[in-house]
Every structure is written in structure tokens, then in C-alpha cells.
Design a protein around this motif. Structure first.
Motif, PDB file in Angstrom:
ATOM      1  N   ARG A 580       0.861  -1.190   0.000  1.00 37.74           N
ATOM      2  CA  ARG A 580       0.000   0.000   0.000  1.00 37.74           C
ATOM      3  C   ARG A 580       0.895   1.237   0.000  1.00 37.74           C
ATOM      4  NH1 ARG A 580      -5.545   0.858   1.605  1.00 37.74           N
ATOM      5  NH2 ARG A 580      -5.977   3.071   1.961  1.00 37.74           N
ATOM      6  N   ILE A 581       0.634   2.143  -0.942  1.00 43.14           N
ATOM      7  CA  ILE A 581       1.419   3.375  -1.051  1.00 43.14           C
ATOM      8  C   ILE A 581       0.699   4.483  -0.292  1.00 43.14           C
ATOM      9  CG2 ILE A 581       2.331   5.110  -2.633  1.00 43.14           C
ATOM     10  CD1 ILE A 581       2.400   2.942  -4.786  1.00 43.14           C
ATOM     11  N   ALA A 582       1.483   5.292   0.437  1.00 41.45           N
ATOM     12  CA  ALA A 582       0.905   6.401   1.192  1.00 41.45           C
ATOM     13  C   ALA A 582       1.379   7.758   0.684  1.00 41.45           C
ATOM     14  CB  ALA A 582       1.236   6.259   2.676  1.00 41.45           C
ATOM     15  N   ALA A 600       4.160  -6.073   3.476  1.00 47.24           N
ATOM     16  CA  ALA A 600       3.593  -7.284   4.074  1.00 47.24           C
ATOM     17  C   ALA A 600       4.054  -7.452   5.517  1.00 47.24           C
ATOM     18  CB  ALA A 600       3.985  -8.506   3.248  1.00 47.24           C
ATOM     19  N   ALA A 601       5.262  -6.968   5.820  1.00 41.57           N
ATOM     20  CA  ALA A 601       5.793  -7.092   7.183  1.00 41.57           C
ATOM     21  C   ALA A 601       5.044  -6.197   8.162  1.00 41.57           C
ATOM     22  CB  ALA A 601       7.281  -6.764   7.201  1.00 41.57           C
ATOM     23  N   ILE A 602       4.709  -4.977   7.724  1.00 40.65           N
ATOM     24  CA  ILE A 602       3.906  -4.062   8.549  1.00 40.65           C
ATOM     25  C   ILE A 602       2.762  -3.562   7.669  1.00 40.65           C
ATOM     26  CG2 ILE A 602       3.877  -2.024  10.039  1.00 40.65           C
ATOM     27  CD1 ILE A 602       6.843  -2.267  10.385  1.00 40.65           C
ATOM     28  N   PRO A 603       1.667  -4.278   7.635  1.00 34.03           N
ATOM     29  CA  PRO A 603       0.570  -3.904   6.734  1.00 34.03           C
ATOM     30  C   PRO A 603      -0.202  -2.688   7.245  1.00 34.03           C
ATOM     31  CG  PRO A 603      -0.042  -5.821   8.026  1.00 34.03           C
ATOM     32  CD  PRO A 603       1.400  -5.543   8.348  1.00 34.03           C
ATOM     33  N   GLY A 613       3.483   5.720   6.649  1.00 37.28           N
ATOM     34  CA  GLY A 613       3.981   4.355   6.592  1.00 37.28           C
ATOM     35  C   GLY A 613       5.329   4.146   7.241  1.00 37.28           C
ATOM     36  N   PRO A 614       5.711   2.874   7.437  1.00 40.16           N
ATOM     37  CA  PRO A 614       6.950   2.527   8.131  1.00 40.16           C
ATOM     38  C   PRO A 614       8.152   2.307   7.227  1.00 40.16           C
ATOM     39  CG  PRO A 614       5.602   0.578   7.891  1.00 40.16           C
ATOM     40  CD  PRO A 614       4.824   1.699   7.267  1.00 40.16           C
ATOM     41  N   ASN A 638       6.397   2.757  16.028  1.00 41.20           N
ATOM     42  CA  ASN A 638       6.075   2.018  17.243  1.00 41.20           C
ATOM     43  C   ASN A 638       4.649   2.382  17.628  1.00 41.20           C
ATOM     44  OD1 ASN A 638       5.696   1.028  19.831  1.00 41.20           O
ATOM     45  ND2 ASN A 638       7.751   1.533  20.522  1.00 41.20           N
ATOM     46  N   THR A 639       3.711   1.514  17.298  1.00 48.70           N
ATOM     47  CA  THR A 639       2.299   1.826  17.519  1.00 48.70           C
ATOM     48  C   THR A 639       1.797   1.341  18.871  1.00 48.70           C
ATOM     49  OG1 THR A 639       1.654  -0.219  16.396  1.00 48.70           O
ATOM     50  CG2 THR A 639       1.810   1.791  15.063  1.00 48.70           C
TER      51      THR A 639
END
Length: 731
Positions: A580-582, A600-603, A613-614, A638-639
């Protein structure tokens, strides 16, 4: 946007504990400054972002009110060009400020409302479900933050304004029943109950109702030396408001002033000379002075101000007597005049608009010389540099010039206001959710200067051209890209579904149905994407899931508007490693694309819908279809902490990438050539070591000066300004 109170006060050290050690151990040698506000908050002061009404005490102290200020200064106190106090307790937990204010020798009376936050607040302090209380908070002039309670007063039982709220009317939650006018003597308080079409009179000491009379949608009130009242009425009349004359018991009196054609009376005041002053927020932007005869008649004697205000001659240039959206006027006992403006005029009924930037100024008595002026000019605004000069900075509706030789907070000057609501009422900005242009991108190509702006969450891209010889510094509406239809009835001719765009084909700056082109085949696939315009004027759209689209510039039309077509668009598939592009930034000169987003690692998840995004990735030779990244970078993320650490914006300049964090007041810096972390910047002492959230999609920009210095501009909604960081690598 939920404009809740979002001031962040966490220290940089506390924030750093939530990040990898590398981020905390690499400070940069930089300075912090700001643009757009008379105060930086280093001394704890800020000019509020909107002023809807003022009351002037005999000594020249100015009391202000507005429905909203992001940091709670709906009620402010100013004198001699300084801010003295904040009223407080008109913000959050159901409370909001208002559209009127009055003073007497003891008290400040300010309009406000108390609701229940969509029925989530319950108890005697809050309005019943489905309703809102509208009324007046009474405060002490000696301490405007403290309430002056009275028998029958209600509200705010947990703070210092307990039982100091007078409930004037109860209205359904969706209704705008705001009090639009107040006036006070030491014995009586006059309240314009606009919603119920009446003026209500209360005892100024006990706050018990004394009498009332019918007036059609009354607004501002001025008490004359003979105790008669001048009232702006017909605020919701289809023919526009007028000014009427009443005795203290409500009997109509002769002498109602004849207003020039086009006059929109916003406020009334009595000058020490005895003249009736009427603020005209129509196109003329003047203060009208009327003489009063012994028989009670009035006659227009003179005007104060420059005809057409800020749009006189060279359009958009501010200055003495060049008014722009007058919301309040008043005089002190020495005859000095005080004028409040917000670039918009009085808040429209039913709207939550907060103006286009606050200006509060004073002029001296008979000489009419400027005494002082205060600015709170930006809110939900980003800023960007003119490619031709880092001395010019645009926000959505302002132009600032910078003198880098000056000290922190003194570098900027207000150079122009670029919105024109009179000549270009169809400017898409007026029809967006907040009524502002928001995030700017300034471009120069084909011999012209162009402004592209995003709304706060990048659903729409507005296009503007300039014509200095005819329109001065006003940005002329030239086009609009929409990912989906705008809500409501504007513009006529937009599709009911899917993507569309408008170009001002006839050059009049207005949207005509025949000028709209739809692209229904894309449907909702472009929804919630992110726009970017590169230096040559090509428009890019990063769709969340379908990749990145380029719409090449097709030249300018006969009126100088940039032209684009859906048929000429080129689609690039989703580049690895993103799911997903932000955000994107495309550098056409080097054919380099920078992308942030989710993998995929941080969806992506809906609780972080506004984040950038991360992961950051750089792609070289992008136009050749190279979708393999040159490098990828794990950004601060870090959420689970408090506060969370997430990203919200990206800017690229020279050899560096600048990443804005959302909650933690930090700008992270990376080497654009290799992705290496360089260091971080946080707000310095000049701005009180704090800022608000970067709360919009494109809230950061950057440029490199000829000196090698990098200047980074960051949205700071909390106190109506733009943060400015200045950093020279290696120093």
C-alpha cells in the motif's frame, strides 16, 4: 478532521525512548524559527487563529472571541500589541467559543456553546442528548480565565468557570443557534438570540432576564450614549442584513442608516465623536461613519479604509487600511480604532469554518496612524518554497517573504493574500470541507507561476495560475482533480460516481458543467490516493493499492491553464516491497521516485489511516519502469507506545530526505543518496520546545538555499504558525 485539543507536550527525550537508539543519539546543529504568527510560543504566547468578534474596553484592552482555536484561546485578551491572557474552558468536553463578546467595568460576557459530543457526555454540565446549549459565559475582567458565577448559572462544575454560563436557548444538535451579538452596561446585558429572532435583556449583575422583544435574526449590538441601541438585523435575510435603531425597551426609532448598495454590515460601534460606525464586509471593505442629527436621523459622513481593501489596485497586498474580512470594530476612550479580520468575514450560518487567518490591528485617534498589528495566519496549512527563490514561501492562501538575516521569528513578512472571494467565489477552496487550500506545491514551467494545493487529506488537487498584470498576487482558479465527487451540490455537473477533473476552459475562474471531464472507468480505485506535481508540471497520483499514475502536462491553453487528459495517463504497477502506497515524491531532473508506505511485514490498518507508513524506498530510472528499489529504509514506527511513533509526511531537497513524525514532534533526516540516517530535529526554545501534530498528508516541505543551508517548513496547527528549521550540514 476532529479538531480536538491536540497539543503535544512530551519532551524529545521521552519520545526518543520509543525509538531505536540510533535515532536518539544523532542530534543536528540547527535553529528553530516560525512563520505566520506574531508570537512563537517561546514566551507562552500565540495569536489565535480566528477572531469572530471583539469588545474594546475604555483603556484599549481588546477582548476577542471565536468558536474555535486549536489550543483553546477562543477568548483572548490583547493590548498595546501584546497578548495578555487566555480565557480558557471554552474548548473541548462539549464546550466551544462563540461569535460575540462584550465588556463592562467588571465583567467579560462571551458567547459560547455547551454540547455533549455526539451524546457521549452526560450529566448536569452538558446539554441533553440531541441538543446543544447556546448562551453566554461571564468572566471577571480582572482574570478572564475565572468565571463570575451567579444564581442560576450552570456548567463547568469541575473548573474555575463553574456556574458562570447563562443558557439563552436550547437547540437541536444540528442547528446553529449561536448568539451573534452582545452589548453591556454596568446594569444591563443585551443578547442577540439570533435563532429565536429576539433580543433578550438581562440584569448584568444577577443575570436574571428583564425583558425581550422580537427582532429578525439579530446580530451585533452597539449601545449609544443616550442608551438607545443600534442593531444589525436580518442576518439570515435573503436580501442581506440592515442596521436598525431601538430604544432600550425595544421600540423602533427613526434614524436607521441608509446603507450603500452592496454593504454587508458585520459590526457596529459608537465612536468617541458620537458617530455611528458600521463595518462593511462587502466588496468595498470599509468602515462607514454616520453623523446623527438632533432629530435622530443619520447621514453617511465619511469612510475609513481603502476601497476594496486588500484587493485595491495591486490585489492581495496587505497594509494599513487594506481590510480583509472585517469581523469586529471598536473604539477606546482616546478615540483609537481597533479592527479584527479573518479573510472570510463573519462565520456563515451552519458552518464550522474558522476563517482564513486572523489579523487584529489598531489605529491611532485623529491621526489614523497604525499603532500595532497582530497575526495568526495559518491553520491546517502547510507551506512551500517558490522554485525561483527560497525568499518566497507560499501557503494555501498566503505569500510570505523571508529575510534570513533576521533573528528567529523575525525572518518572515506577510506579503500577499492569494484568495479572492469576491471575484472568484467558485474557487474550489471555498467548497472544500474546511474552506482552505491547505498544502501547496509551487511550480514554474512554460514561463508561468502555478500553485497546486491539496486539501488536508489529499482527496482533491486544486490548480491555480497567476496573472500579475491584472490580478496582482491573487491565484486564479484554473483546474481541479477529484478522486471522487465532492459532497453537496457543488459543482453542478460533477459525476455521481468516480474520478473527474475540471479545467477553466473559458478563463473566467468559475466551474461550468461543460468544463468537467469524468473518468468513471477508474471508479473507486483511485480513492484515498496521494497527489504529487513534479517540476515540469506533470501530475502524479499514488493510488493506495493500484500503483502510481502519471498524467503528463499537455501544455497550456489559451488562458494559461495547464492541460491534462486521462487518455495520456501512464500507469506504473505497485513497486516492491509495498502493498500500500501512502506518499510519493518524484524528482523529474534525476528521474528518481521516493515512496513511503506499508509492506507485508507491517501492513496498513485503518487506525493509522493518515500515516505515511513505516518504509521509505528510492527508485532510480523510474520512467524506464525500474520498480526495484535502490534502497529501502525502515522509518520510526512504534504503535504500542505512548505516544505512538509513526510517520506522516515526506520532503526531499538536495541530498536529504526529511520525514515528519505524527505524534512526536520530530523531523528525521536521511541521506537521499544512500538512505543512511543523519539525525533529527525537534522544536527549540524559540517555540517553547513544542508543537502540535503534523496532522495533514503534505505537512512538510524543504529546500536548499544557495548557501548550502537547508530550510524545512512544517505544519503546526496548535498555535497558528508554520515551524521553520534551518540546518547546514557539517556545522
Amino acid at each position: 478532521m476532529n479538531f480536538a485539543y491536540r497539543l503535544l507536550a512530551a519532551s524529545a527525550a521521552a519520545s526518543a525512548l520509543l525509538m531505536p537508539c540510533a535515532f536518539a543519539q544523532t542530534p543536528l546543529n540547527y535553529t528553530t524559527s516560525w512563520i505566520g504568527n506574531s508570537f512563537g510560543y517561546g514566551d507562552g504566547k500565540w495569536m489565535q487563529l480566528d477572531v469572530e468578534a471583539i469588545a474594546v474596553a475604555p483603556d484599549g484592552t481588546v477582548y476577542t472571541n471565536a468558536p474555535w482555536d486549536e489550543s483553546g484561546s477562543e477568548i483572548g485578551v490583547y493590548a498595546r500589541g501584546d497578548k495578555l491572557a487566555v480565557g480558557g474552558n471554552t474548548h473541548g468536553w462539549g464546550a466551544a467559543g462563540g461569535d460575540a463578546i462584550a465588556v463592562n467595568s467588571t465583567y467579560v460576557y462571551a458567547a459560547m456553546s455547551i454540547g455533549n459530543q455526539n451524546n457521549t457526555l452526560r450529566g448536569s454540565d452538558y446539554s441533553p442528548a440531541g441538543s446543544t446549549w447556546f448562551g453566554v459565559t461571564r468572566r471577571l475582567r480582572s482574570n478572564v480565565a475565572k468565571g463570575a458565577p451567579f444564581a442560576g448559572g450552570i456548567g463547568n462544575s469541575a473548573n474555575v468557570t463553574k456556574n458562570s454560563f447563562l443558557r439563552v436557548t436550547v437547540a437541536p444538535s444540528a442547528a446553529d443557534a449561536a448568539v451573534r451579538g452582545l452589548a453591556a452596561t454596568d446594569t444591563e446585558l443585551y443578547v442577540a438570540d439570533t435563532y429565536d429572532n429576539q433580543i433578550v435583556v438581562y440584569d448584568a449583575q444577577t443575570m436574571r432576564q428583564l425583558r425581550s422583544w422580537a427582532v429578525p435574526s439579530p446580530g451585533r449590538i452597539a449601545i449609544d450614549s443616550d442608551s438607545t441601541l443600534w442593531v444589525v438585523q436580518g442576518m439570515q435575510s435573503p436580501t442581506g442584513p440592515t442596521v436598525a435603531h431601538y430604544d432600550p425597551n425595544g421600540a423602533a426609532l427613526p434614524g436607521a442608516p441608509a446603507l450603500p448598495a452592496g454593504t454587508m454590515p458585520a459590526d457596529v460601534a459608537i465612536a468617541p465623536s458620537g458617530q455611528l460606525a458600521i463595518a462593511d464586509d462587502g466588496a468595498q471593505q470599509l468602515i462607514l461613519l454616520y453623523n446623527k442629527s438632533a432629530s435622530g436621523q443619520t447621514q453617511l459622513a465619511s469612510t475609513l479604509g481603502t476601497r476594496d481593501g486588500i484587493f485595491h489596485t495591486v490585489k492581495g497586498v496587505p497594509g494599513d487600511w487594506r481590510f480583509n474580512g472585517i469581523t469586529g470594530i471598536g473604539f477606546d476612550q482616546a478615540g483609537n480604532l481597533y479592527v479584527a479580520q479573518n479573510g472570510q468575514g463573519l462565520r456563515p450560518f451552519g458552518s464550522s469554518l474558522v476563517g482564513q487567518g486572523a489579523v487584529l490591528e489598531a489605529y491611532r485617534g485623529l491621526t489614523r496612524a497604525s499603532m500595532w498589528r497582530l497575526y495568526g495566519l495559518t491553520f491546517v496549512d502547510a507551506a512551500a518554497f517558490d522554485p525561483a527563490s527560497t525568499a518566497n514561501v507560499y501557503t494555501g492562501s498566503k505569500l510570505f517573504t523571508l529575510d534570513y538575516r533576521q533573528s528567529a521569528g523575525k525572518e518572515w513578512s506577510y506579503a500577499a493574500f492569494t484568495l479572492d472571494r469576491f471575484d472568484y467565489p467558485d474557487d474550489p477552496a471555498f467548497h472544500m470541507a474546511r474552506g482552505v487550500r491547505g498544502s501547496p506545491m509551487v511550480r514554474r514551467f512554460n514561463g508561468g507561476l502555478f500553485l497546486y494545493t491539496l486539501d488536508e487529506y489529499a482527496h482533491y488537487l486544486n490548480v491555480y495560475r497567476f496573472s500579475p498584470s491584472t490580478e496582482g498576487d491573487v491565484a486564479i482558479p484554473a483546474g481541479l482533480f477529484a478522486q471522487n465527487p465532492l459532497p453537496g451540490n457543488w459543482p453542478q455537473g460533477q459525476p455521481t460516481y468516480g474520478e473527474w477533473m475540471w479545467r477553466d476552459a473559458n478563463g473566467d475562474g468559475r466551474v461550468n458543467a461543460a468544463e468537467i471531464t469524468s473518468n468513471p472507468s477508474t471508479g473507486s480505485t483511485v480513492g484515498d490516493g496521494y497527489w504529487w506535481v513534479d517540476a515540469p508540471g506533470n501530475v502524479w497520483l499514488a493510488t493506495p493499492k493500484s500503483g502510481i499514475r502519471e498524467m503528463p502536462l499537455q501544455g497550456l491553453d489559451a488562458h494559461g491553464n495547464p492541460q491534462y487528459t486521462y487518455a495520456s495517463a501512464r500507469m506504473f504497477p505497485m513497486p516492491a516491497p509495498f502493498t500500500r502506497i501512502a506518499r510519493i515524491v518524484y524528482d523529474a531532473a534525476s528521474d528518481t521516485m521516493y515512496v513511503t508506505g506499508f509492506t507485508a511485514a507491517i501492513p496498513w490498518d485503518s487506525t493509522h489511516w493518515k500515516e505515511a507508513g513505516p518504509v521509505l524506498a528510492r527508485y532510480d530510472h523510474w520512467s524506464a519502469g525500474t520498480l526495484t528499489p535502490t534502497y529501502t529504509v525502515s522509518l520510526p514506527w512504534n504503535t504500542t507506545g505512548n505516544p505512538q511513533v509513526t510517520t506522516v509526511g515526506i520532503a526531499v531537497a538536495g541530498n536529504y530526505v526529511f520525514i515528519a513524525e505524527l505524534y512526536t514532534q520530530r523531523i528525521d533526516v536521511y541521506d537521499a543518496r544512500n538512505g543512511q540516517y543523519v539525525g533529527a530535529m525537534t522544536p527549540g526554545a524559540s517555540v517553547g520546545n513544542t508543537s502540535g501534530w503534523v496532522d495533514i498528508y503534505m505537512g512538510i516541505s524543504a529546500a536548499q538555499r544557495d548557501t548550502g543551508e537547508y530550510v524545512v517548513l512544517v505544519e503546526d496547527d496548535a498555535r497558528a504558525k508554520i515551524l521553520m528549521y534551518r540546518w547546514t550540514p557539517g556545522q
